[in-house]
Design an enzyme around this catalytic site. Sequence first.
Site, short mmCIF file in Angstrom:
data_model
loop_
_atom_site.label_atom_id
_atom_site.label_comp_id
_atom_site.label_asym_id
_atom_site.label_seq_id
_atom_site.Cartn_x
_atom_site.Cartn_y
_atom_site.Cartn_z
CE LYS A 151 -9.34 -61.63 -17.24
NZ LYS A 151 -10.43 -61.78 -18.17
N1 LIG Z 1 -14.90 -55.73 -19.29
C1 LIG Z 1 -14.95 -56.63 -20.24
O1 LIG Z 1 -14.89 -56.33 -21.43
C2 LIG Z 1 -15.10 -58.08 -19.90
C3 LIG Z 1 -15.38 -58.51 -18.63
N2 LIG Z 1 -15.65 -59.84 -18.40
C4 LIG Z 1 -15.96 -60.31 -17.07
O2 LIG Z 1 -17.16 -59.68 -16.60
C5 LIG Z 1 -17.11 -59.53 -15.18
C6 LIG Z 1 -17.34 -58.08 -14.82
O3 LIG Z 1 -16.34 -57.28 -15.43
P1 LIG Z 1 -16.55 -55.70 -15.64
O4 LIG Z 1 -17.97 -55.40 -15.81
O5 LIG Z 1 -15.58 -55.31 -16.68
O6 LIG Z 1 -16.03 -55.14 -14.24
P2 LIG Z 1 -16.42 -53.76 -13.55
O7 LIG Z 1 -15.32 -53.46 -12.62
O8 LIG Z 1 -16.79 -52.74 -14.57
O9 LIG Z 1 -17.75 -54.12 -12.74
C7 LIG Z 1 -17.77 -55.11 -11.77
C8 LIG Z 1 -19.12 -55.05 -11.05
O10 LIG Z 1 -19.21 -56.17 -10.19
C9 LIG Z 1 -19.56 -55.72 -8.88
N3 LIG Z 1 -19.04 -56.64 -7.89
C10 LIG Z 1 -17.77 -56.80 -7.47
N4 LIG Z 1 -17.70 -57.72 -6.49
C11 LIG Z 1 -18.96 -58.17 -6.31
C12 LIG Z 1 -19.55 -59.13 -5.44
N5 LIG Z 1 -18.80 -59.82 -4.57
N6 LIG Z 1 -20.88 -59.33 -5.51
C13 LIG Z 1 -21.64 -58.64 -6.37
N7 LIG Z 1 -21.14 -57.72 -7.21
C14 LIG Z 1 -19.82 -57.49 -7.19
C15 LIG Z 1 -18.96 -54.33 -8.79
O11 LIG Z 1 -19.54 -53.57 -7.75
C16 LIG Z 1 -19.29 -53.82 -10.18
O12 LIG Z 1 -20.62 -53.37 -10.24
C17 LIG Z 1 -15.76 -60.11 -14.74
O13 LIG Z 1 -15.92 -61.47 -14.41
C18 LIG Z 1 -14.93 -59.99 -16.00
O14 LIG Z 1 -13.84 -60.90 -16.03
C19 LIG Z 1 -15.66 -60.76 -19.40
C20 LIG Z 1 -15.39 -60.38 -20.67
C21 LIG Z 1 -14.99 -59.05 -21.03
O1 LIG Z 2 -10.75 -57.54 -24.52
C1 LIG Z 2 -9.91 -58.35 -24.23
O2 LIG Z 2 -8.85 -58.47 -24.82
C2 LIG Z 2 -10.10 -59.34 -23.10
C3 LIG Z 2 -11.29 -59.10 -22.25
C4 LIG Z 2 -11.27 -60.09 -21.12
O3 LIG Z 2 -10.45 -59.99 -20.23
C5 LIG Z 2 -12.18 -61.22 -21.13
O4 LIG Z 2 -12.79 -61.52 -22.17
O5 LIG Z 2 -12.33 -61.87 -20.09
#
Ligand SMILES: NC(=O)C1=CN([C@@H]2O[C@H](COP(=O)(O)OP(=O)(O)OC[C@H]3O[C@@H](n4cnc5c(N)ncnc54)[C@H](O)[C@@H]3O)[C@@H](O)[C@H]2O)C=CC1
Ligand SMILES: O=C(O)CCC(=O)C(=O)O
Length: 425
Positions: free
Chosen positions: A110
């Site tokens: 990561k």
């Molecule tokens: N994008 C992916 O495919 C994956 C993401 N994740 C995890 O999911 C989580 C979200 O990732 P994404 O949706 O991709 O990010 P993103 O950037 O698309 O969305 C993040 C969201 O969280 C909100 N946010 C940020 N700080 C905050 C706070 N202090 N309190 C409340 N809301 C807050 C933002 O305003 C936004 O709505 C992270 O922990 C990430 O590691 C896990 C697996 C895969």
């Molecule tokens: O799609 C990936 O390779 C990793 C996504 C990721 O960062 C996660 O699962 O937390």
Amino acid sequence: MSDKKKRKQGMLENVMRQFNNAADIMELNPNIRKILSITNNEIVVHFPVKMDDGNVEIFTGYRVQHNNSLGPYKGGLRYHPTVDIDAARALAMWMTWKTSLAGLPYGGAKGGIQLDPLKYSQSELERITRRFTYALGTNIGPEFDIPAPDVNTNPQIMAWILDTFMSTKAPSDRSANMHVVTGKPIGTGGSEGRDRATGFGVFLNIKFWAAHNQVNLKGKKFIVQGFGNVGYWASYFMQEEGALMVGVQDAYGSLANKEGISVTDLFAHSRTNRGSILGYTKANEINKEDFFALDCDICIPSALGNQITLKNVGGIKAKLIAEGANGPTDVEAERILLDREIEIIPDILCNSGGVICSYFEWLQNRNGEIWTLDEVLEKLQRKLFDSFNRVLKTAQEYKVDLRTSAFIIAIKRLEDTYVQRGVFP
Ligand SMILES: NC(=O)C1=CN([C@@H]2O[C@H](COP(=O)(O)OP(=O)(O)OC[C@H]3O[C@@H](n4cnc5c(N)ncnc54)[C@H](O)[C@@H]3O)[C@@H](O)[C@H]2O)C=CC1
Ligand SMILES: O=C(O)CCC(=O)C(=O)O
């Protein structure tokens, strides 16, 4: 110590405590425990970028590679002020457990850049991303370490990484490097379904849990923290199933409505509002501190780590926590939730749909194939169903909670490979 510092240290401490707890229960070989407790490589780069006003700013980027005994390092890149070496270490370790649990031929990594993307223009973000990619150099590669999107990164950023990485290769080798990143735009080698894969996976896990517990999701109330890629898509599929979003929180504010908030309507609003849910008139703005105490059946934390803590765990009304985010529940809070018989579908299972779909994208690029959306979602569903059932079975076998069970399965696969290779009989 500042709150920010405490939060960052907490993630690493949490993942280590989760690991050691499972390792104790399964009586992990002590030599293998030592190996899995450390990260293989930690890359920290400082690089200059020219800003729109002509000044140069220096950025710090990270890539931590935890373990690659099962295959190339895999995991996202995050652009956020809280990114630092400890955060990258913790998130890299979670990736190793996640890919192992899912049965993928990957290890865990990561990284990201410590910055607030809102402070930069699109062209500055492009230059920052390209410079970061150059700075990482051969520390990433399609058969070595494959980044993907995470918080505040997206398909556009993946396309810039791909383009920059390819530009360092001979023209004849460029197309063979298409799989250096996943989560790309579909027109640039991305896979159908990667956009929704993580949120869809979160929803499927909730659905499997509901079926196992004879719960009907229709009319069930849920709250979601984070309305980005994961939070939005998880909510979208929950709404399609007939569940009601009664609370939502993002980085800008918190909203509630007992009668339900339309996921698609709120999404349309946030798209025209720089991604923020604020200003949406069909729900009430509430205090940030009251969010997790909203009356609901299911809570879907899908933002940052360490959000459910001793400070707010007492107020939680949900019967199920489905972890869309990585590390949203700290170890102390988890103990209290489990004592109250609130179940947790752990991150390494619950949000694994994203990396599974990334694997599908990587395979398609490698094999020169293009799969349809239906094919992708069907394969994803099958893989997640298998993981969910293995976690349930192991939880029964060892009489442990779902997180400990998921860790045991993940660590066992790693232990097996070390033993089979004869390194640690
Ligand atoms: N994008 C992916 O495919 C994956 C993401 N994740 C995890 O999911 C989580 C979200 O990732 P994404 O949706 O991709 O990010 P993103 O950037 O698309 O969305 C993040 C969201 O969280 C909100 N946010 C940020 N700080 C905050 C706070 N202090 N309190 C409340 N809301 C807050 C933002 O305003 C936004 O709505 C992270 O922990 C990430 O590691 C896990 C697996 C895969
Ligand atoms: O799609 C990936 O390779 C990793 C996504 C990721 O960062 C996660 O699962 O937390």
